[in-house]
Structures are given as structure tokens and as C-alpha cells.
Design a protein around this motif. Sequence first.
Motif, PDB file in Angstrom:
ATOM      1  N   LEU A 150      -7.944  20.188  -9.036  1.00 59.96           N
ATOM      2  CA  LEU A 150      -7.405  19.265  -8.040  1.00 59.96           C
ATOM      3  C   LEU A 150      -7.560  17.833  -8.547  1.00 59.96           C
ATOM      4  N   PRO A 151      -6.592  16.989  -8.247  1.00 60.02           N
ATOM      5  CA  PRO A 151      -6.714  15.594  -8.673  1.00 60.02           C
ATOM      6  C   PRO A 151      -7.820  14.885  -7.894  1.00 60.02           C
ATOM      7  N   ALA A 152      -8.376  13.864  -8.498  1.00 58.45           N
ATOM      8  CA  ALA A 152      -9.396  13.062  -7.818  1.00 58.45           C
ATOM      9  C   ALA A 152      -8.765  12.369  -6.617  1.00 58.45           C
ATOM     10  N   LYS A 153      -9.477  12.384  -5.512  1.00 60.73           N
ATOM     11  CA  LYS A 153      -8.943  11.786  -4.293  1.00 60.73           C
ATOM     12  C   LYS A 153      -8.642  10.303  -4.462  1.00 60.73           C
ATOM     13  N   ALA A 154      -9.452   9.614  -5.241  1.00 61.54           N
ATOM     14  CA  ALA A 154      -9.215   8.185  -5.468  1.00 61.54           C
ATOM     15  C   ALA A 154      -7.885   7.975  -6.188  1.00 61.54           C
ATOM     16  N   GLU A 155      -7.564   8.844  -7.148  1.00 66.06           N
ATOM     17  CA  GLU A 155      -6.290   8.742  -7.860  1.00 66.06           C
ATOM     18  C   GLU A 155      -5.120   9.038  -6.936  1.00 66.06           C
ATOM     19  N   VAL A 156      -5.256  10.075  -6.136  1.00 66.29           N
ATOM     20  CA  VAL A 156      -4.190  10.424  -5.194  1.00 66.29           C
ATOM     21  C   VAL A 156      -3.958   9.271  -4.226  1.00 66.29           C
ATOM     22  N   ALA A 157      -5.028   8.713  -3.698  1.00 62.63           N
ATOM     23  CA  ALA A 157      -4.904   7.600  -2.751  1.00 62.63           C
ATOM     24  C   ALA A 157      -4.243   6.398  -3.413  1.00 62.63           C
ATOM     25  N   ARG A 158      -4.618   6.105  -4.645  1.00 63.06           N
ATOM     26  CA  ARG A 158      -4.050   4.964  -5.363  1.00 63.06           C
ATOM     27  C   ARG A 158      -2.551   5.145  -5.594  1.00 63.06           C
ATOM     28  N   HIS A 159      -2.154   6.337  -6.029  1.00 63.36           N
ATOM     29  CA  HIS A 159      -0.743   6.585  -6.302  1.00 63.36           C
ATOM     30  C   HIS A 159       0.081   6.681  -5.018  1.00 63.36           C
ATOM     31  N   LEU A 160      -0.510   7.219  -3.963  1.00 68.90           N
ATOM     32  CA  LEU A 160       0.190   7.269  -2.681  1.00 68.90           C
ATOM     33  C   LEU A 160       0.412   5.862  -2.150  1.00 68.90           C
ATOM     34  N   GLU A 161      -0.578   5.003  -2.302  1.00 62.90           N
ATOM     35  CA  GLU A 161      -0.441   3.603  -1.866  1.00 62.90           C
ATOM     36  C   GLU A 161       0.663   2.897  -2.648  1.00 62.90           C
ATOM     37  N   ARG A 162       0.713   3.118  -3.954  1.00 64.89           N
ATOM     38  CA  ARG A 162       1.773   2.518  -4.776  1.00 64.89           C
ATOM     39  C   ARG A 162       3.145   3.037  -4.357  1.00 64.89           C
ATOM     40  N   TYR A 163       3.230   4.353  -4.137  1.00 63.21           N
ATOM     41  CA  TYR A 163       4.495   4.962  -3.722  1.00 63.21           C
ATOM     42  C   TYR A 163       4.993   4.331  -2.427  1.00 63.21           C
ATOM     43  N   ARG A 164       4.107   4.207  -1.438  1.00 65.00           N
ATOM     44  CA  ARG A 164       4.493   3.624  -0.151  1.00 65.00           C
ATOM     45  C   ARG A 164       4.889   2.144  -0.293  1.00 65.00           C
ATOM     46  N   ALA A 165       4.192   1.413  -1.161  1.00 67.50           N
ATOM     47  CA  ALA A 165       4.523   0.000  -1.368  1.00 67.50           C
ATOM     48  C   ALA A 165       5.922  -0.140  -1.975  1.00 67.50           C
ATOM     49  N   TRP A 166       6.233   0.661  -3.004  1.00 66.77           N
ATOM     50  CA  TRP A 166       7.564   0.614  -3.607  1.00 66.77           C
ATOM     51  C   TRP A 166       8.622   1.110  -2.635  1.00 66.77           C
ATOM     52  N   GLU A 167       8.268   2.058  -1.794  1.00 65.69           N
ATOM     53  CA  GLU A 167       9.201   2.552  -0.779  1.00 65.69           C
ATOM     54  C   GLU A 167       9.595   1.416   0.173  1.00 65.69           C
ATOM     55  N   ARG A 168       8.603   0.645   0.623  1.00 70.96           N
ATOM     56  CA  ARG A 168       8.890  -0.489   1.507  1.00 70.96           C
ATOM     57  C   ARG A 168       9.770  -1.524   0.815  1.00 70.96           C
ATOM     58  N   LEU A 169       9.469  -1.800  -0.458  1.00 65.33           N
ATOM     59  CA  LEU A 169      10.279  -2.766  -1.200  1.00 65.33           C
ATOM     60  C   LEU A 169      11.710  -2.264  -1.390  1.00 65.33           C
ATOM     61  N   LEU A 170      11.864  -0.972  -1.623  1.00 69.63           N
ATOM     62  CA  LEU A 170      13.201  -0.407  -1.790  1.00 69.63           C
ATOM     63  C   LEU A 170      13.999  -0.483  -0.494  1.00 69.63           C
ATOM     64  N   LEU A 171      13.337  -0.263   0.621  1.00 71.95           N
ATOM     65  CA  LEU A 171      14.027  -0.388   1.905  1.00 71.95           C
ATOM     66  C   LEU A 171      14.460  -1.828   2.166  1.00 71.95           C
ATOM     67  N   ALA A 172      13.676  -2.772   1.672  1.00 69.22           N
ATOM     68  CA  ALA A 172      14.008  -4.187   1.856  1.00 69.22           C
ATOM     69  C   ALA A 172      15.104  -4.649   0.891  1.00 69.22           C
ATOM     70  N   ALA A 173      15.163  -4.044  -0.296  1.00 68.00           N
ATOM     71  CA  ALA A 173      16.146  -4.454  -1.316  1.00 68.00           C
ATOM     72  C   ALA A 173      16.737  -3.220  -1.989  1.00 68.00           C
ATOM     73  N   PRO A 174      17.596  -2.477  -1.296  1.00 64.92           N
ATOM     74  CA  PRO A 174      18.107  -1.212  -1.842  1.00 64.92           C
ATOM     75  C   PRO A 174      18.976  -1.360  -3.098  1.00 64.92           C
ATOM     76  N   ALA A 175      19.520  -2.532  -3.358  1.00 65.40           N
ATOM     77  CA  ALA A 175      20.375  -2.719  -4.531  1.00 65.40           C
ATOM     78  C   ALA A 175      19.602  -3.152  -5.772  1.00 65.40           C
ATOM     79  N   ASP A 176      18.321  -3.389  -5.639  1.00 63.20           N
ATOM     80  CA  ASP A 176      17.502  -3.850  -6.766  1.00 63.20           C
ATOM     81  C   ASP A 176      17.155  -2.666  -7.662  1.00 63.20           C
TER      82      ASP A 176
END
Length: 88
Positions: free
Chosen positions: A3-29
Amino acid sequence: MLLPAKAEVARHLERYRAWERLLLAAPADHTVRGNFENTGYTLCVLMGKRCAREAADAAEHYLRAGSSPARARRAQGRGPSRTVGQCP
């Protein structure tokens, strides 16, 4: 099963959500879209899923449940996950 380390999963999930928000704000970027897709792919690899949305859901369950994603699904009565090419 490893199983992956929980700290790694949390870090990557946070990055994923941050990029998701940015993509929703600028879908053409294209840079934002590329980074979002890259973080989604990394999350898929970490969680053993074929779709970024499924990987994000599995990561959230894994971090909340304190056990493996498969065990969390069984505990919720979902059974094994489907292995399809795309998210429903």
C-alpha cells in the motif's frame, strides 16, 4: 499487497484537487490541463485505478478508512471494483 504511504497519497490527492480547481477556472489553458492530467495519472498509479476520478475517490476512502481501498469497498458492501477502460 503493498500500500502507498498515506502521506504520499494525501500529497498527490491535494495536488490533483488543486489542479482540478485551476482547470475549472481556466479550461482552455493547455499547461494547466497537462499538469492536471499528469497528477491524475500519478494518482491512478498510486491507487491502482484506471481512471483519475476513481483514483481520487479511492484515495479519499483510503485516507478516511485507515485501511486498503479494497478493504474499504468490502466494508461498505461494494465488492471488488470494475476494471473498465473509462469512468462511468
